[in-house]
Design a protein around this motif. Sequence first.
Motif, mmCIF file in Angstrom:
data_model
loop_
_atom_site.group_PDB
_atom_site.id
_atom_site.type_symbol
_atom_site.label_atom_id
_atom_site.label_comp_id
_atom_site.label_asym_id
_atom_site.label_seq_id
_atom_site.Cartn_x
_atom_site.Cartn_y
_atom_site.Cartn_z
ATOM 1 N N ASP A 46 4.005 15.671 4.313
ATOM 2 C CA ASP A 46 4.913 15.367 3.211
ATOM 3 C C ASP A 46 5.363 13.905 3.248
ATOM 4 O OD1 ASP A 46 5.361 17.700 1.503
ATOM 5 O OD2 ASP A 46 5.945 18.668 3.356
ATOM 6 N N TYR A 87 3.709 -0.434 2.988
ATOM 7 C CA TYR A 87 3.364 -1.522 3.898
ATOM 8 C C TYR A 87 2.439 -2.461 3.154
ATOM 9 C CZ TYR A 87 -1.138 0.783 4.498
ATOM 10 O OH TYR A 87 -2.365 1.346 4.268
ATOM 11 N N ASN A 94 -5.037 -0.239 -2.737
ATOM 12 C CA ASN A 94 -3.824 -0.667 -3.439
ATOM 13 C C ASN A 94 -3.198 -1.894 -2.799
ATOM 14 O OD1 ASN A 94 -3.993 1.423 -5.228
ATOM 15 N ND2 ASN A 94 -2.800 2.795 -3.958
ATOM 16 N N SER A 95 -3.526 -2.142 -1.544
ATOM 17 C CA SER A 95 -2.818 -3.189 -0.823
ATOM 18 C C SER A 95 -3.486 -4.550 -0.932
ATOM 19 C CB SER A 95 -2.692 -2.811 0.650
ATOM 20 O OG SER A 95 -3.962 -2.561 1.187
ATOM 21 N N PHE A 153 8.192 15.916 -1.632
ATOM 22 C CA PHE A 153 9.089 14.973 -0.969
ATOM 23 C C PHE A 153 9.650 13.961 -1.971
ATOM 24 C CE2 PHE A 153 9.684 10.880 1.231
ATOM 25 C CZ PHE A 153 10.662 11.252 2.140
ATOM 26 N N MET A 211 0.846 -1.191 0.000
ATOM 27 C CA MET A 211 0.000 0.000 0.000
ATOM 28 C C MET A 211 0.880 1.239 0.000
ATOM 29 S SD MET A 211 -3.185 1.021 0.305
ATOM 30 C CE MET A 211 -4.072 2.519 0.684
ATOM 31 N N THR A 212 0.542 2.175 -0.833
ATOM 32 C CA THR A 212 1.310 3.400 -0.892
ATOM 33 C C THR A 212 0.997 4.267 0.317
ATOM 34 O OG1 THR A 212 1.070 3.275 -3.269
ATOM 35 C CG2 THR A 212 1.903 5.329 -2.380
ATOM 36 N N VAL A 213 2.054 4.768 0.918
ATOM 37 C CA VAL A 213 1.914 5.632 2.081
ATOM 38 C C VAL A 213 1.858 7.073 1.600
ATOM 39 C CG1 VAL A 213 3.086 6.340 4.203
ATOM 40 C CG2 VAL A 213 3.192 3.988 3.462
ATOM 41 N N VAL A 214 1.236 7.925 2.369
ATOM 42 C CA VAL A 214 1.148 9.322 1.970
ATOM 43 C C VAL A 214 2.555 9.927 1.862
ATOM 44 C CG1 VAL A 214 0.756 10.079 4.364
ATOM 45 C CG2 VAL A 214 0.133 11.580 2.487
ATOM 46 N N GLN A 215 2.854 10.421 0.685
ATOM 47 C CA GLN A 215 4.117 11.132 0.435
ATOM 48 C C GLN A 215 3.818 12.216 -0.592
ATOM 49 O OE1 GLN A 215 7.210 8.347 -0.695
ATOM 50 N NE2 GLN A 215 7.673 7.854 1.427
ATOM 51 N N SER A 216 4.204 13.415 -0.292
ATOM 52 C CA SER A 216 3.882 14.519 -1.193
ATOM 53 C C SER A 216 4.776 14.492 -2.431
ATOM 54 C CB SER A 216 4.040 15.847 -0.464
ATOM 55 O OG SER A 216 5.409 16.077 -0.212
ATOM 56 N N LEU A 245 -3.559 3.411 18.365
ATOM 57 C CA LEU A 245 -3.429 2.541 17.208
ATOM 58 C C LEU A 245 -4.405 1.374 17.319
ATOM 59 C CD1 LEU A 245 0.423 2.400 16.986
ATOM 60 C CD2 LEU A 245 -1.095 3.588 15.456
ATOM 61 N N PRO A 246 -4.882 0.875 16.197
ATOM 62 C CA PRO A 246 -5.752 -0.305 16.254
ATOM 63 C C PRO A 246 -4.971 -1.501 16.778
ATOM 64 C CG PRO A 246 -5.143 0.196 14.000
ATOM 65 C CD PRO A 246 -4.647 1.324 14.838
ATOM 66 N N LEU A 261 7.644 19.301 5.165
ATOM 67 C CA LEU A 261 8.821 20.083 4.786
ATOM 68 C C LEU A 261 8.408 21.542 4.834
ATOM 69 C CD1 LEU A 261 9.776 17.887 1.766
ATOM 70 C CD2 LEU A 261 11.357 18.406 3.607
ATOM 71 N N TYR A 282 -4.354 5.519 9.025
ATOM 72 C CA TYR A 282 -3.169 6.132 9.644
ATOM 73 C C TYR A 282 -2.070 6.401 8.624
ATOM 74 C CZ TYR A 282 -5.207 5.374 14.186
ATOM 75 O OH TYR A 282 -6.047 5.431 15.261
ATOM 76 N N PHE A 283 -1.841 5.443 7.742
ATOM 77 C CA PHE A 283 -0.691 5.572 6.841
ATOM 78 C C PHE A 283 -0.967 6.468 5.634
ATOM 79 C CE2 PHE A 283 0.686 1.224 8.545
ATOM 80 C CZ PHE A 283 1.373 1.835 9.578
#
Lengths: 61, 272
Positions: free
Chosen positions: B156, B180, B28-29, A9, A1-6, A59-60, B249, B141-142
Amino acid sequence: MTVVQSDKFRKIKEEDPTKIDKLIRHWVRRGLGFSAEPVEVEGKRYILKPVISAEPIDLPR
Amino acid sequence: MNIAFGALVLLIALLPGIVFRFSYLKSNSIRKSINSGLLSEAIFILIPALLVHLVCTPLAESWSGRPFEFDQFFYLIVPPGKDGLLDLQLIENSLSPFFLYILLATCFAFGVAKAVRYVVVYYDLDSRFKFLRIYNEWDRYFTGHALSQKDRKKVDFVYVDVVVTIGGSRMLYKGTLDSYTLNDAHSIDQLTLSQVYRRRLDDDGFELDRATGESPSPATSKRYYQMPGNYFIIPFASVQNFNITYIMLEEIAEEEALPETVPAVGTDAGAG
């Protein structure tokens, strides 16, 4: 799974990963009482900062 | 008509609902982002399918100028017996328009699902109404959806501190979270980090002594070890707990004074 990243970044990470390394190195220090040192990207200077002042998250299980 | 044919016709009729469900809950996962039961899945397909047909059939009727023969459709699913209620000629003539209708209704369902998903995420409705839930807890969360929309826009990247037990000793891994994976039980399978630093959990740092300016703990360089390699994968089974920090950032002004400069970890003798 893609994690939030701008995009900002990702762009910095792709073009010059050493800048992210430098920010993270200082971030590790920051957690121990040091400030972040800025990196320069396209004429702009950036530091790392938490989005929210660290409130613990449940957290869960 | 046999039962298998009736089931096939029913499946085709439900296609818009199936497409709606998969478009709305796309992850996506894993195939299913939330752990829903058979009944929930059925409802999540049946209701959108019904709503799409309620909207699309009047449109199709007015567009084609022909009434929708619901009774004939019903007889396709439930065989009418030998009383001649099934008009095979009508069915044969309607085959192409029917498939065109299903195709258009499915496209409509796909578009509506995407639009509904966007609105639900934008207004954070999935955290308020359980039946609209799109993300499972970890996804929330992620992907930053645990934050308010205002804060989420600032994120970011995600930074994590992970406590892992290795051979009886506890290690702390710090790094940026790249990705993940979830397992079939909708729990995390593994975490992938980069820019990873490691230290023993017992080697906690202390604040600098204000009087002497010295640290009672070993220097950061001695406690932290920068992990080589591009990616570091942690099987979640070995994780005791972890801390999530959302980082942004922040651009600082040119004239702003530089914060304290420290040499690279692993080469200095600075306190930490």
